[in-house]
Design a protein around this motif. Structure first.
Motif, PDB file in Angstrom:
ATOM      1  N   PHE A  34      37.981  37.770  41.850  1.00 51.25           N
ATOM      2  CA  PHE A  34      38.556  37.807  43.030  1.00 51.25           C
ATOM      3  C   PHE A  34      37.638  38.786  43.801  1.00 51.25           C
ATOM      4  CE2 PHE A  34      41.011  39.851  46.205  1.00 51.25           C
ATOM      5  CZ  PHE A  34      41.595  38.491  46.794  1.00 51.25           C
ATOM      6  N   ASN A  35      37.617  39.920  43.295  1.00 50.10           N
ATOM      7  CA  ASN A  35      36.931  40.878  44.038  1.00 50.10           C
ATOM      8  C   ASN A  35      35.115  40.875  44.211  1.00 50.10           C
ATOM      9  OD1 ASN A  35      38.933  42.375  44.314  1.00 50.10           O
ATOM     10  ND2 ASN A  35      38.887  43.898  42.490  1.00 50.10           N
ATOM     11  N   VAL A  36      34.584  40.076  43.314  1.00 56.89           N
ATOM     12  CA  VAL A  36      33.139  39.829  43.417  1.00 56.89           C
ATOM     13  C   VAL A  36      33.004  38.906  44.419  1.00 56.89           C
ATOM     14  CG1 VAL A  36      31.391  38.679  42.053  1.00 56.89           C
ATOM     15  CG2 VAL A  36      32.840  40.269  40.845  1.00 56.89           C
ATOM     16  N   CYS A  37      33.904  37.581  44.356  1.00 56.75           N
ATOM     17  CA  CYS A  37      33.551  36.722  45.381  1.00 56.75           C
ATOM     18  C   CYS A  37      34.178  37.314  46.752  1.00 56.75           C
ATOM     19  CB  CYS A  37      34.543  35.695  45.254  1.00 56.75           C
ATOM     20  SG  CYS A  37      34.007  34.813  43.616  1.00 56.75           S
ATOM     21  N   GLN A  38      35.288  38.175  46.912  1.00 54.03           N
ATOM     22  CA  GLN A  38      35.404  38.822  48.137  1.00 54.03           C
ATOM     23  C   GLN A  38      34.247  39.406  49.052  1.00 54.03           C
ATOM     24  OE1 GLN A  38      38.623  39.152  50.331  1.00 54.03           O
ATOM     25  NE2 GLN A  38      38.552  37.057  49.354  1.00 54.03           N
ATOM     26  N   ALA A  39      33.518  40.346  47.955  1.00 54.04           N
ATOM     27  CA  ALA A  39      32.335  41.032  48.427  1.00 54.04           C
ATOM     28  C   ALA A  39      31.175  40.472  48.827  1.00 54.04           C
ATOM     29  CB  ALA A  39      31.884  41.978  47.178  1.00 54.04           C
ATOM     30  N   HIS A  40      31.220  39.209  48.428  1.00 56.52           N
ATOM     31  CA  HIS A  40      30.224  38.400  49.022  1.00 56.52           C
ATOM     32  C   HIS A  40      30.737  37.311  50.223  1.00 56.52           C
ATOM     33  CE1 HIS A  40      28.440  39.560  45.293  1.00 56.52           C
ATOM     34  NE2 HIS A  40      27.238  38.810  46.015  1.00 56.52           N
ATOM     35  N   ARG A  41      32.067  37.668  50.822  1.00 53.06           N
ATOM     36  CA  ARG A  41      32.747  36.944  51.906  1.00 53.06           C
ATOM     37  C   ARG A  41      32.891  35.233  51.445  1.00 53.06           C
ATOM     38  NH1 ARG A  41      31.436  39.909  57.315  1.00 53.06           N
ATOM     39  NH2 ARG A  41      31.084  41.814  56.717  1.00 53.06           N
ATOM     40  N   LEU A  42      33.359  35.236  50.230  1.00 59.92           N
ATOM     41  CA  LEU A  42      33.606  33.991  49.733  1.00 59.92           C
ATOM     42  C   LEU A  42      34.867  33.724  48.875  1.00 59.92           C
ATOM     43  CD1 LEU A  42      29.825  33.275  48.201  1.00 59.92           C
ATOM     44  CD2 LEU A  42      31.019  32.119  50.103  1.00 59.92           C
ATOM     45  N   ASN A  43      35.155  32.761  48.373  1.00 61.34           N
ATOM     46  CA  ASN A  43      36.682  32.695  47.766  1.00 61.34           C
ATOM     47  C   ASN A  43      36.194  32.412  46.283  1.00 61.34           C
ATOM     48  OD1 ASN A  43      38.458  32.956  49.999  1.00 61.34           O
ATOM     49  ND2 ASN A  43      37.630  30.930  50.618  1.00 61.34           N
ATOM     50  N   ALA A  44      36.941  33.108  45.352  1.00 60.26           N
ATOM     51  CA  ALA A  44      36.671  32.884  43.811  1.00 60.26           C
ATOM     52  C   ALA A  44      37.506  31.473  43.468  1.00 60.26           C
ATOM     53  CB  ALA A  44      37.669  33.832  42.915  1.00 60.26           C
ATOM     54  N   ILE A  45      36.623  30.555  42.920  1.00 58.53           N
ATOM     55  CA  ILE A  45      37.226  29.255  42.676  1.00 58.53           C
ATOM     56  C   ILE A  45      38.072  29.398  41.290  1.00 58.53           C
ATOM     57  CG2 ILE A  45      36.530  27.069  41.692  1.00 58.53           C
ATOM     58  CD1 ILE A  45      33.915  27.266  43.152  1.00 58.53           C
ATOM     59  N   THR A  46      39.044  28.786  41.340  1.00 60.90           N
ATOM     60  CA  THR A  46      40.163  28.812  40.349  1.00 60.90           C
ATOM     61  C   THR A  46      40.563  27.289  39.507  1.00 60.90           C
ATOM     62  OG1 THR A  46      42.085  27.917  41.726  1.00 60.90           O
ATOM     63  CG2 THR A  46      41.601  30.538  41.836  1.00 60.90           C
ATOM     64  N   SER A  47      40.744  27.396  38.412  1.00 57.30           N
ATOM     65  CA  SER A  47      41.103  26.128  37.588  1.00 57.30           C
ATOM     66  C   SER A  47      42.535  25.869  37.347  1.00 57.30           C
ATOM     67  CB  SER A  47      40.276  26.341  36.440  1.00 57.30           C
ATOM     68  OG  SER A  47      40.639  27.337  35.399  1.00 57.30           O
ATOM     69  N   GLY A  48      43.360  26.829  38.009  1.00 58.26           N
ATOM     70  CA  GLY A  48      44.794  26.669  37.718  1.00 58.26           C
ATOM     71  C   GLY A  48      45.534  28.056  37.863  1.00 58.26           C
ATOM     72  N   VAL A  49      46.779  27.970  37.345  1.00 55.99           N
ATOM     73  CA  VAL A  49      47.542  29.176  37.487  1.00 55.99           C
ATOM     74  C   VAL A  49      48.304  29.560  35.939  1.00 55.99           C
ATOM     75  CG1 VAL A  49      49.573  30.263  38.619  1.00 55.99           C
ATOM     76  CG2 VAL A  49      48.196  28.617  39.826  1.00 55.99           C
ATOM     77  N   TYR A  50      48.342  30.695  35.820  1.00 55.16           N
ATOM     78  CA  TYR A  50      48.879  31.118  34.375  1.00 55.16           C
ATOM     79  C   TYR A  50      50.417  31.026  34.754  1.00 55.16           C
ATOM     80  CZ  TYR A  50      49.475  33.880  30.139  1.00 55.16           C
ATOM     81  OH  TYR A  50      49.808  34.627  29.081  1.00 55.16           O
ATOM     82  N   ARG A  51      51.132  30.197  33.856  1.00 54.53           N
ATOM     83  CA  ARG A  51      52.551  30.184  34.173  1.00 54.53           C
ATOM     84  C   ARG A  51      53.322  31.470  33.927  1.00 54.53           C
ATOM     85  NH1 ARG A  51      55.484  27.722  29.147  1.00 54.53           N
ATOM     86  NH2 ARG A  51      53.716  27.968  27.636  1.00 54.53           N
ATOM     87  N   VAL A  52      52.876  32.368  33.165  1.00 53.57           N
ATOM     88  CA  VAL A  52      53.458  33.604  32.597  1.00 53.57           C
ATOM     89  C   VAL A  52      53.665  34.518  33.916  1.00 53.57           C
ATOM     90  CG1 VAL A  52      53.401  35.462  31.459  1.00 53.57           C
ATOM     91  CG2 VAL A  52      52.897  33.390  30.299  1.00 53.57           C
ATOM     92  N   ASN A  53      52.281  34.671  34.767  1.00 51.51           N
ATOM     93  CA  ASN A  53      52.477  35.863  35.858  1.00 51.51           C
ATOM     94  C   ASN A  53      52.109  35.086  36.856  1.00 51.51           C
ATOM     95  OD1 ASN A  53      49.758  35.389  35.796  1.00 51.51           O
ATOM     96  ND2 ASN A  53      49.507  37.494  35.028  1.00 51.51           N
ATOM     97  N   GLY A  54      51.795  33.753  37.084  1.00 54.24           N
ATOM     98  CA  GLY A  54      51.632  32.997  38.390  1.00 54.24           C
ATOM     99  C   GLY A  54      50.113  33.265  38.966  1.00 54.24           C
ATOM    100  N   ASN A  55      49.500  33.830  38.174  1.00 53.66           N
ATOM    101  CA  ASN A  55      48.283  34.498  38.818  1.00 53.66           C
ATOM    102  C   ASN A  55      47.075  33.315  38.426  1.00 53.66           C
ATOM    103  OD1 ASN A  55      48.905  36.782  39.910  1.00 53.66           O
ATOM    104  ND2 ASN A  55      48.294  38.031  38.051  1.00 53.66           N
ATOM    105  N   PRO A  56      46.186  33.010  39.351  1.00 48.06           N
ATOM    106  CA  PRO A  56      45.259  32.057  39.202  1.00 48.06           C
ATOM    107  C   PRO A  56      44.063  32.444  38.247  1.00 48.06           C
ATOM    108  CG  PRO A  56      44.648  33.197  41.164  1.00 48.06           C
ATOM    109  CD  PRO A  56      45.865  33.723  40.549  1.00 48.06           C
ATOM    110  N   PHE A  57      43.675  31.353  37.336  1.00 50.93           N
ATOM    111  CA  PHE A  57      42.537  31.432  36.434  1.00 50.93           C
ATOM    112  C   PHE A  57      41.234  31.259  37.428  1.00 50.93           C
ATOM    113  CE2 PHE A  57      45.677  29.799  33.364  1.00 50.93           C
ATOM    114  CZ  PHE A  57      45.229  30.874  32.325  1.00 50.93           C
ATOM    115  N   TYR A  58      40.398  32.426  37.499  1.00 55.45           N
ATOM    116  CA  TYR A  58      39.329  32.193  38.081  1.00 55.45           C
ATOM    117  C   TYR A  58      38.106  31.796  37.181  1.00 55.45           C
ATOM    118  CZ  TYR A  58      41.816  35.013  41.471  1.00 55.45           C
ATOM    119  OH  TYR A  58      42.670  35.422  42.377  1.00 55.45           O
ATOM    120  N   ILE A  59      37.131  31.031  37.638  1.00 58.10           N
ATOM    121  CA  ILE A  59      36.172  30.458  36.805  1.00 58.10           C
ATOM    122  C   ILE A  59      34.967  31.492  36.449  1.00 58.10           C
ATOM    123  CG2 ILE A  59      34.616  28.585  36.599  1.00 58.10           C
ATOM    124  CD1 ILE A  59      36.389  26.634  37.998  1.00 58.10           C
TER     125      ILE A  59
END
Length: 102
Positions: A34-59
Protein backbone atom coordinates in the motif's frame (compact mmCIF):
# COMPACT_ATOMS: atom_id res chain seq x y z
CA UNK A 1 0.33 -25.88 1.79
CA UNK A 2 -3.31 -25.94 2.86
CA UNK A 3 -6.34 -25.53 0.58
CA UNK A 4 -6.81 -21.89 1.58
CA UNK A 5 -3.23 -21.02 0.62
CA UNK A 6 -3.56 -22.85 -2.71
CA UNK A 7 -6.75 -20.91 -3.50
CA UNK A 8 -5.10 -17.59 -2.65
CA UNK A 9 -2.07 -18.35 -4.83
CA UNK A 10 -4.27 -19.39 -7.75
CA UNK A 11 -6.27 -16.16 -7.49
CA UNK A 12 -3.09 -14.11 -7.22
CA UNK A 13 -1.59 -15.71 -10.32
CA UNK A 14 -4.74 -15.11 -12.38
CA UNK A 15 -5.12 -11.51 -11.26
CA UNK A 16 -1.43 -10.75 -11.63
CA UNK A 17 -1.36 -12.08 -15.18
CA UNK A 18 -4.46 -10.05 -16.12
CA UNK A 19 -3.26 -6.85 -14.48
CA UNK A 20 0.38 -7.07 -15.54
CA UNK A 21 -0.20 -5.40 -18.92
CA UNK A 22 -1.50 -2.23 -17.27
CA UNK A 23 0.57 -2.30 -14.10
CA UNK A 24 4.15 -1.96 -12.88
CA UNK A 25 6.31 -3.65 -10.27
CA UNK A 26 8.15 -1.56 -7.64
CA UNK A 27 10.76 -2.56 -5.05
CA UNK A 28 9.27 -2.70 -1.56
CA UNK A 29 12.30 -2.58 0.77
CA UNK A 30 10.26 -3.94 3.68
CA UNK A 31 7.34 -1.53 3.30
CA UNK A 32 3.74 -2.50 2.75
CA UNK A 33 2.60 -2.62 -0.86
CA UNK A 34 0.00 0.00 0.00
CA UNK A 35 2.75 2.47 1.01
CA UNK A 36 5.03 1.55 -1.90
CA UNK A 37 2.32 2.20 -4.46
CA UNK A 38 1.14 5.38 -2.73
CA UNK A 39 4.72 6.72 -2.92
CA UNK A 40 4.49 6.33 -6.72
CA UNK A 41 1.02 7.93 -6.77
CA UNK A 42 -0.50 4.61 -7.78
CA UNK A 43 -2.86 2.10 -6.20
CA UNK A 44 -1.75 -1.28 -4.90
CA UNK A 45 -3.47 -4.09 -6.78
CA UNK A 46 -5.38 -6.51 -4.57
CA UNK A 47 -6.52 -10.08 -5.00
CA UNK A 48 -9.23 -10.21 -2.35
CA UNK A 49 -9.85 -9.54 1.31
CA UNK A 50 -8.68 -11.47 4.35
CA UNK A 51 -11.89 -12.43 6.11
CA UNK A 52 -10.31 -12.35 9.58
CA UNK A 53 -9.46 -8.64 9.60
CA UNK A 54 -11.07 -7.32 6.39
CA UNK A 55 -7.76 -6.06 5.00
CA UNK A 56 -6.90 -6.56 1.32
CA UNK A 57 -4.33 -9.03 0.03
CA UNK A 58 -1.87 -6.89 -1.97
CA UNK A 59 -0.16 -8.63 -4.88
CA UNK A 60 3.59 -8.93 -4.60
CA UNK A 61 6.31 -11.13 -6.03
CA UNK A 62 9.53 -12.51 -4.62
CA UNK A 63 12.45 -14.55 -5.92
CA UNK A 64 13.17 -17.13 -3.20
CA UNK A 65 16.32 -19.15 -3.78
CA UNK A 66 16.90 -17.09 -6.93
CA UNK A 67 14.84 -19.62 -8.87
CA UNK A 68 12.48 -17.11 -10.49
CA UNK A 69 9.79 -14.78 -9.28
CA UNK A 70 6.70 -16.21 -7.59
CA UNK A 71 3.45 -14.35 -7.01
CA UNK A 72 2.43 -13.84 -3.42
CA UNK A 73 0.61 -11.57 -1.03
CA UNK A 74 1.38 -8.74 1.36
CA UNK A 75 -1.16 -8.14 4.14
CA UNK A 76 -1.44 -5.30 6.64
CA UNK A 77 -0.86 -4.86 9.50
CA UNK A 78 1.16 -7.85 10.75
CA UNK A 79 2.43 -9.25 7.44
CA UNK A 80 3.14 -6.03 5.57
CA UNK A 81 6.95 -6.15 5.62
CA UNK A 82 7.24 -9.39 3.62
CA UNK A 83 5.84 -11.06 0.54
CA UNK A 84 4.41 -14.48 1.34
CA UNK A 85 4.95 -17.03 -1.43
CA UNK A 86 4.86 -20.76 -1.84
CA UNK A 87 8.39 -22.14 -1.92
CA UNK A 88 9.96 -25.50 -1.12
CA UNK A 89 6.60 -26.96 -0.11
CA UNK A 90 5.84 -24.19 2.39
CA UNK A 91 4.50 -20.68 2.60
CA UNK A 92 7.47 -18.41 3.28
CA UNK A 93 7.75 -14.70 4.06
CA UNK A 94 10.40 -13.15 1.83
CA UNK A 95 11.88 -9.79 2.84
CA UNK A 96 13.14 -8.76 -0.63
CA UNK A 97 10.11 -8.32 -2.89
CA UNK A 98 8.23 -6.14 -5.35
CA UNK A 99 4.67 -4.79 -5.28
CA UNK A 100 2.24 -4.61 -8.18
CA UNK A 101 0.87 -1.07 -8.63
CA UNK A 102 -1.52 0.52 -11.09
Amino acid sequence: MNTFSKSIFAAILVLASQAAAAASWFEANGESCFNVCQAHRLNAITSGVYRVNGNPFYICRANPGREGYRAGYNLQPNWSSKCFVGYSGQEQGIESYQCLCQ
